[in-house]
Design a protein around this motif. Structure first.
Motif, mmCIF file in Angstrom:
data_model
loop_
_atom_site.group_PDB
_atom_site.id
_atom_site.type_symbol
_atom_site.label_atom_id
_atom_site.label_comp_id
_atom_site.label_asym_id
_atom_site.label_seq_id
_atom_site.Cartn_x
_atom_site.Cartn_y
_atom_site.Cartn_z
ATOM 1 N N SER A 126 41.385 54.581 55.733
ATOM 2 C CA SER A 126 41.889 55.917 55.436
ATOM 3 C C SER A 126 41.113 56.599 54.318
ATOM 4 O O SER A 126 41.159 57.813 54.169
ATOM 5 C CB SER A 126 43.366 55.834 55.050
ATOM 6 N N GLY A 127 40.380 55.819 53.510
ATOM 7 C CA GLY A 127 39.642 56.381 52.394
ATOM 8 C C GLY A 127 40.407 56.361 51.088
ATOM 9 O O GLY A 127 39.846 56.679 50.037
ATOM 10 N N HIS A 128 41.704 56.001 51.114
ATOM 11 C CA HIS A 128 42.485 55.918 49.880
ATOM 12 C C HIS A 128 42.143 54.621 49.146
ATOM 13 O O HIS A 128 41.673 53.647 49.736
ATOM 14 C CB HIS A 128 43.980 55.967 50.187
ATOM 15 N N TRP A 129 42.388 54.606 47.826
ATOM 16 C CA TRP A 129 42.172 53.410 47.013
ATOM 17 C C TRP A 129 43.526 52.870 46.561
ATOM 18 O O TRP A 129 44.419 53.621 46.164
ATOM 19 C CB TRP A 129 41.349 53.729 45.775
ATOM 20 N N TYR A 130 43.658 51.548 46.607
ATOM 21 C CA TYR A 130 44.865 50.898 46.116
ATOM 22 C C TYR A 130 44.440 49.751 45.199
ATOM 23 O O TYR A 130 43.547 48.978 45.535
ATOM 24 C CB TYR A 130 45.711 50.360 47.276
ATOM 25 N N PHE A 131 45.081 49.642 44.053
ATOM 26 C CA PHE A 131 44.743 48.592 43.103
ATOM 27 C C PHE A 131 45.905 48.417 42.121
ATOM 28 O O PHE A 131 46.886 49.168 42.148
ATOM 29 C CB PHE A 131 43.440 48.916 42.352
ATOM 30 N N SER A 132 45.756 47.410 41.266
ATOM 31 C CA SER A 132 46.721 47.192 40.187
ATOM 32 C C SER A 132 45.998 47.333 38.863
ATOM 33 O O SER A 132 44.805 47.028 38.744
ATOM 34 C CB SER A 132 47.347 45.792 40.285
ATOM 35 N N LEU A 133 46.722 47.808 37.857
ATOM 36 C CA LEU A 133 46.206 47.917 36.496
ATOM 37 C C LEU A 133 47.012 46.933 35.653
ATOM 38 O O LEU A 133 48.248 46.958 35.678
ATOM 39 C CB LEU A 133 46.387 49.355 35.984
ATOM 40 N N LYS A 134 46.299 46.049 34.936
ATOM 41 C CA LYS A 134 47.030 44.993 34.234
ATOM 42 C C LYS A 134 46.474 44.797 32.827
ATOM 43 O O LYS A 134 45.347 45.203 32.507
ATOM 44 C CB LYS A 134 46.940 43.675 35.012
ATOM 45 N N ASP A 135 47.323 44.214 31.975
ATOM 46 C CA ASP A 135 46.890 43.730 30.672
ATOM 47 C C ASP A 135 47.309 42.265 30.588
ATOM 48 O O ASP A 135 47.534 41.622 31.624
ATOM 49 C CB ASP A 135 47.475 44.580 29.544
ATOM 50 N N ARG A 136 47.424 41.719 29.399
ATOM 51 C CA ARG A 136 47.714 40.283 29.271
ATOM 52 C C ARG A 136 49.111 39.914 29.762
ATOM 53 O O ARG A 136 49.352 38.772 30.135
ATOM 54 C CB ARG A 136 47.556 39.857 27.821
ATOM 55 N N LYS A 137 50.042 40.891 29.738
ATOM 56 C CA LYS A 137 51.427 40.564 30.050
ATOM 57 C C LYS A 137 51.926 41.164 31.354
ATOM 58 O O LYS A 137 52.700 40.528 32.056
ATOM 59 C CB LYS A 137 52.338 41.033 28.906
ATOM 60 N N GLN B 74 37.168 60.960 45.779
ATOM 61 C CA GLN B 74 35.847 61.424 46.198
ATOM 62 C C GLN B 74 35.031 61.974 45.034
ATOM 63 O O GLN B 74 33.806 62.081 45.122
ATOM 64 C CB GLN B 74 35.992 62.508 47.281
ATOM 65 N N ARG B 75 35.709 62.313 43.947
ATOM 66 C CA ARG B 75 34.997 62.848 42.785
ATOM 67 C C ARG B 75 34.443 61.748 41.881
ATOM 68 O O ARG B 75 33.717 62.035 40.945
ATOM 69 C CB ARG B 75 35.937 63.747 41.979
#
Length: 452
Positions: free
Chosen positions: A47-58, A71-72
């Motif tokens: 589809s062109g969409h991005w999926y991810f997780s943002l994490k720190d130590r906890k 796209q930018r």
């Protein structure tokens, strides 16, 4: 007082209602947020969409960046990247997942220069300019050393001081250049080309003293990196202090933490040479002595072990006779075993002879044929008796037998109707009358419908 049929518990929300209210609460409480963390689980479906997780130590939070926003982004991020995102906090109602709809994404903590550094580093790495396989080895004892640096900086002073201490006999040629500011890029490239054209240096030190990222930036320029990569002379990069890392350090054949360290890496230490010569001479002398002693000892052992060749020949002849006897016995034993096995096989063959099986099956076939013929005769007799009985029965009920007793069957000649009532014909009609033997054709003269 509650009746038995009245529920006093408060009304329960459905899952959809709960998720919808939670989404509304999140979206109205957090208009827009900036979040920084490490990218994890990055995926790019068709589809062109991005999926991810943002994490720190906890903790970690799910993120979605739709095609219209990603796209930018010039450089696609990867797992492990430290990034900053701007977006809206929301809830994906179908799964009840807390997430951020990302509208902007950038590297975390990177200024413009650092970001340019990382982009060029990634570009040159993909081209293979940092590969170990393409790096040239440095000469162990250079005949001439070239230095590309500023003639007034501390770097050239440190390099010359170290070379004078370690091996003052090696000549040094300075190829002067600016090492800071915009003109420095072209100046460094020109100095490297000049060193190659001069053709006397067999190793080239390129560097300067320490400074800020902006001060060292000319050594992060693509033109300088490609000039070092294309240089035919083995290169040592010595830019800044030990903590400073530039693109030039990564492209060069060897990276030195400081200019002084670069001078030490390319020059042999004459005092170390003297020490190594003395050590090798001492080791060689002791080695020769030990080798002579070892050879003398081995010669004595070999002399003691040396035997008369005739004795060895007799031993070999005796051993050969022994092996010949053992071979004959083994062959005789193997032959006897084969004969016994062959006898067993012949006995089994006789027991399972095809002729005996054929005789057995021939007798069985004869018995089956006799049984078949007997069964056929019995069945034919039964069918013959049944046929005779059926014929007699048919004869008893046959209409011909009835006709033989004086009865007749009359039919109207025009349509063959069997006449059962005198009213079925009229005077002048032709009829056919079937008797026990033969048929009479007559014409009706009169009709009497009354019963007699």
């Amino acid at each position: 007082m509650n009746t038995p049929f009245q529920d006093s518990r408060p009304r329960a929300l459905s899952v959809s209602e709960l998720n919808h209210q939670a989404k509304h609460l999140l979206e109205t409480s957090f208009m827009q947020v900036w979040v920084e963390g490490e990218m994890s689980g990055f995926s790019r479906p068709s589809s062109g969409h991005w999926y991810f997780s943002l994490k720190d130590r906890k903790c970690q939070v799910r993120c979605a960046m739709f095609k219209g926003f990603n796209q930018r982004i010039r450089e696609i991020p990867r797992d492990g990247d430290q990034i900053r995102i701007r977006g809206k906090v929301t809830l994906y109602e179908n799964r009840g997942d807390f997430q951020i709809i990302v509208e902007h994404l950038e590297p975390a903590g990177l200024g413009a220069l650092q970001q340019a550094f990382e982009e060029l580093k990634r570009k040159l790495a993909e081209e293979g300019l940092f590969e170990v396989s393409r790096k040239k080895p440095l000469p162990t004892a250079p005949r001439h050393i070239g230095v590309v640096t500023s003639p007034t900086g501390a770097a050239i002073h440190d390099i010359l001081t170290v070379l004078a201490r370690r091996c003052p006999a090696i000549p040094v040629t300075l190829y002067p250049t600016a090492v800071q500011g915009k003109p420095a890029t072209a100046d460094i490239v020109r100095a490297i080309e000049q060193a190659q054209a001069h053709g006397v240096a067999d190793v080239l030190i390129i560097g300067r003293g320490g400074g800020s990222l902006e001060d060292l930036w000319c050594f992060n320029e693509e033109a300088v990196a490609r000039a070092i990569a294309d240089c035919r002379i083995p290169t040592v990069s010595a830019v800044g202090h030990e903590v400073d890392v530039t693109i030039a350090d990564l492209v060069a054949d060897l990276r030195a933490p400081t200019p002084s360290a670069a001078a030490e890496k390319v020059s042999p230490d004459q005092r170390e040479w003297v020490r190594q010569v003395d050590e090798k001479y001492s080791r060689l002398t002791h080695g020769v002595r030990r080798a002579l002693q070892r050879m003398q000892t081995q010669t004595g052992h070999l002399a003691a072990r040396l035997r008369d060749p005739r004795r060895q020949l007799m031993d070999r002849a005796q051993r050969l006779d022994e092996l010949d006897v053992r071979l004959g016995q083994a062959l005789q034993q193997a032959l006897q075993q084969r004969m016994v096995r062959a006898g067993h096989l012949v006995q089994r063959l006789r027991t399972q002879s095809p002729r005996r099986q054929l005789d057995h099956h021939h007798d069985l076939l004869a018995r089956l044929q006799d049984k078949l013929q007997t069964g056929i005769r019995r069945r034919l007799d039964r069918h013959h008796d049944r046929l005779s009985h059926t014929g007699q029965t048919l004869q008893l009920v046959s209409p011909l037998a009835t006709l033989g007793r004086g009865y007749a069957i009359a039919r109207r000649q025009s349509d063959g109707l069997i006449l059962r009532d005198a009213a079925d014909v009229s005077p002048g009609d032709a009829i056919n009358t079937r008797l026990g033997r033969g048929v009479i054709t007559a014409t009706v003269i009169s009709v009497n419908s009354a019963d007699e």
